[in-house]
Scaffold this motif. Structure first.
Motif, PDB file in Angstrom:
ATOM      1  N   VAL A 136      -1.225  12.597  45.673  1.00 33.10           N
ATOM      2  CA  VAL A 136      -2.258  12.334  46.246  1.00 33.10           C
ATOM      3  C   VAL A 136      -2.523  13.187  47.557  1.00 33.10           C
ATOM      4  O   VAL A 136      -2.242  12.838  48.593  1.00 33.10           O
ATOM      5  CB  VAL A 136      -2.661  10.941  46.695  1.00 33.10           C
ATOM      6  N   ILE A 169      -5.985  17.465  44.653  1.00 28.77           N
ATOM      7  CA  ILE A 169      -5.513  16.612  43.579  1.00 28.77           C
ATOM      8  C   ILE A 169      -6.043  16.383  42.367  1.00 28.77           C
ATOM      9  O   ILE A 169      -7.067  17.110  41.957  1.00 28.77           O
ATOM     10  CB  ILE A 169      -6.100  15.171  44.533  1.00 28.77           C
ATOM     11  N   ARG A 180      -7.556  11.119  40.869  1.00 23.42           N
ATOM     12  CA  ARG A 180      -8.651  10.405  42.033  1.00 23.42           C
ATOM     13  C   ARG A 180      -9.609   9.679  41.362  1.00 23.42           C
ATOM     14  O   ARG A 180     -10.017   8.781  41.822  1.00 23.42           O
ATOM     15  CB  ARG A 180      -9.290  11.813  42.405  1.00 23.42           C
ATOM     16  N   GLN A 189      -8.735  12.900  50.865  1.00 24.64           N
ATOM     17  CA  GLN A 189      -9.489  13.696  50.628  1.00 24.64           C
ATOM     18  C   GLN A 189     -10.621  13.931  51.479  1.00 24.64           C
ATOM     19  O   GLN A 189     -11.902  13.612  51.199  1.00 24.64           O
ATOM     20  CB  GLN A 189     -10.027  13.533  49.285  1.00 24.64           C
ATOM     21  N   LEU A 239     -11.976   9.447  49.796  1.00 25.24           N
ATOM     22  CA  LEU A 239     -11.408   8.628  48.804  1.00 25.24           C
ATOM     23  C   LEU A 239     -11.539   7.057  48.600  1.00 25.24           C
ATOM     24  O   LEU A 239     -12.057   6.306  47.843  1.00 25.24           O
ATOM     25  CB  LEU A 239      -9.969   8.833  48.714  1.00 25.24           C
TER      26      LEU A 239
END
Length: 558
Positions: A253, A257, A262, A284, A288
């Protein structure tokens, strides 16, 4: 009877020896000559580096490998400012480290004396603790406290300033016991709640990262995952926390990714996050998980109570270090029956498809083939190091890490880290192979440390990926300002000639076949080696060429 007095510099060295310090990384300076004198007769090896940033990064890497503070010593002013690069890595990567900095005579404060810096102000928010040892009699106290602070909770760097007048003092030695990190474990009530939440989950996924792991903790986690059929993903640049060949491993992660991973995280009904704080890169850009309350049920395990709930409000907050928690999880797993195998197998299939891809990139040198050569010839316990740059994408996506302690990489994204880290790794584990990946821009941040490797007879293998640019910045530049190249082109030297001058065996590599021969030679020879890879500038990522990125940006914003 009067107690025997010892010089301050010798007291510092004795205090470090009492705490089990295995090595000192330094750039010498007149501001702490008494400490260097103390090291003269000590059993602690001293590695003389070429620039303080490299010295600090070596100390940080040592802390990552051992779990105890890496020790760095630098002079005042410019020495300290140069070392700040390594201190920042330690802060963001949660690595125990102690930086000793020479300081002006305390009678000269506030006069803008030669190389005067207020270290409390300079490092105040970067280090866990910044202090100045005001008297030689307090040296054992300060150093013991520095060890405890650096290792406990979320580990991190400590900075201790050494005034010149204090170093001229003497004091009676005071014995101090070896400091160990403060353990944190979940309560019986939390253990029961954890078991209930796991038992009710349908689509769980574990994400592991952070610090304070050990080989035993990793083994314990793997046993639990195997018993439960629990898919496990690793945080950004923490991939050595789970065997990539294990059927429970689901991927990393981090930057770039796997889209399928994800999607799985977003679809999970329970996330068991151990040690990983899920800051910008693994989260992210904080997209995320919802902040402050994630949509998924979040069970968050961190060794620092102040970090729990700072970003995400968990359904179950557990203040525990990874070793304590994974031991408890292993106990729970023995009696817990789950139905997660189909979910786990799907995550494994996603990972194998992602890491098993063979993207073709422009040019005669195919980086996917380079990674395959490494997998074929390098021992499974090889330590891989890297700094920051697009070249690292190939390592993170395609190398399959097998064991704890096999990866050294900065979550802080610090360029120049790979070479100093590789030197520290080889000095700590001379019996293991160490491969340093470095881009041409990344390498030149600390290239002078090739001399340190040669002087220490640290027989590392440097893999320099040269595309004649600051690749990551060029990629972002083309996405934002397509066709308007500015300040990202590099006119590079002949790296092989430089490496040869430092005592390395150098190889020029333009194809994967050449790389295989060069790597086999480097692995067989007991000397430092430098593999200079010439990469097409268009080969910017596994997913797209530089031209494709530029064209897509122009079409999006004509």
């Amino acid at each position: 009877m009067q107690e025997q007095q010892q010089a301050a510099g010798h007291l510092i060295v004795e205090a470090l020896a009492a705490q089990g310090a295995e090595r000192v990384f330094c750039v010498p300076g007149e501001s702490y000559l008494p400490v260097l004198d103390g090291l003269h007769d000590a059993s602690i090896p001293v590695t003389v580096c070429r620039q303080e940033g490299g010295a600090a990064m070596m100390a940080e890497a040592h802390g990552k490998l051992t779990g105890r503070p890496g020790i760095c010593m630098v002079t005042r002013g410019p020495g300290a400012t140069n070392a700040a690069a390594g201190v920042h890595v330690a802060q963001q990567d949660r690595t125990p480290m102690i930086l000793f900095v020479g300081q002006i005579d305390s009678q000269m404060r506030e006069r803008d004396a030669f190389q005067e810096v207020d270290y409390r102000q300079m490092f105040g928010k970067m280090a866990k603790w910044v202090a100045e040892i005001d008297h030689a009699s307090r040296i054992p106290e300060f150093i013991a406290r520095a060890y405890r602070i650096a290792m406990s909770g979320n580990p991190g760097p400590v900075v201790l300033a050494l005034p010149e007048d204090m170093l001229q003092q003497s004091a009676s030695p005071k014995p101090v016991v070896r400091v160990e990190p403060v353990a944190a474990a979940l309560s019986n009530l939390q253990q029961a709640e954890l078991e209930a939440k796991l038992s009710a989950a349908k689509r769980p996924l574990a994400i592991v990262g952070g610090a304070r792991w050990s080989a035993a903790a990793v083994a314990s986690l793997q046993k639990s995952a195997e018993k439960l059929n629990l898919p496990v993903a690793c945080g950004f640049r923490r991939q050595m926390l789970f065997d990539h060949t294990h059927p429970c491993y689901a991927g990393d992660v981090g930057i770039g990714i796997n889209p399928a991973l994800r999607a799985a995280i977003e679809a999970a009904d329970l996330l068991l996050v151990i040690g990983e704080e899920l800051s910008e890169m693994p989260s992210q850009s904080y997209e995320l998980l919802d902040i402050p309350v994630p949509e998924q049920q979040l069970l968050h395990v961190l060794p620092d109570p102040l970090a729990l709930g700072r970003l995400y409000q968990p359904d179950l907050a557990i203040c525990a270090d990874p070793a304590s928690f994974c031991a408890a999880l292993e106990t729970i797993a023995q009696s817990l029956e789950t139905n997660w195998q189909e979910w786990r197998d799907a995550r494994r299939t996603d990972y194998e498809a992602w890491s098993g891809a063979r993207p073709q990139i422009p040019g005669s040198l195919q980086m996917r083939e380079v990674m395959e050569v490494i997998a074929c010839h390098a021992p499974t316990d090889t330590i891989i190091t890297n700094g920051a740059g697009n070249y690292a994408t190939w390592v993170h996506r395609f190398h399959r890490f097998r064991s704890f302690g096999s990866q050294l990489a900065p979550t802080s994204g610090s360029m120049g880290y790979g070479l100093p880290a590789a030197i520290a790794a080889k000095l700590q584990h001379p019996d293991r192979q160490v491969l340093c990946f470095a881009g041409d821009g990344c390498l030149q941040m600390t290239i002078q440390e090739l001399a340190t490797a040669a002087q220490e007879q640290a027989n590392i293998i440097v893999i320099a990926v040269d595309n004649g640019m600051y690749g990551t910045i060029r990629m972002h530049q083309e996405r934002t300002y397509p066709g308007r190249v500015s300040a990202t082109t590099l006119q590079n030297p002949d790296f092989g000639s430089i490496a040869t001058a430092y005592g390395f065996a150098a190889h020029r590599v333009e194809t994967a076949a050449q790389f295989e021969g060069a790597l086999k030679t480097a692995l067989a020879h007991n000397r430092p080696s430098f593999l200079h890879l010439l990469l097409d500038p268009e080969a910017i990522t596994p997913a797209a060429s530089l031209s494709q990125i530029r064209t897509a940006a122009q079409q999006k914003n004509p």
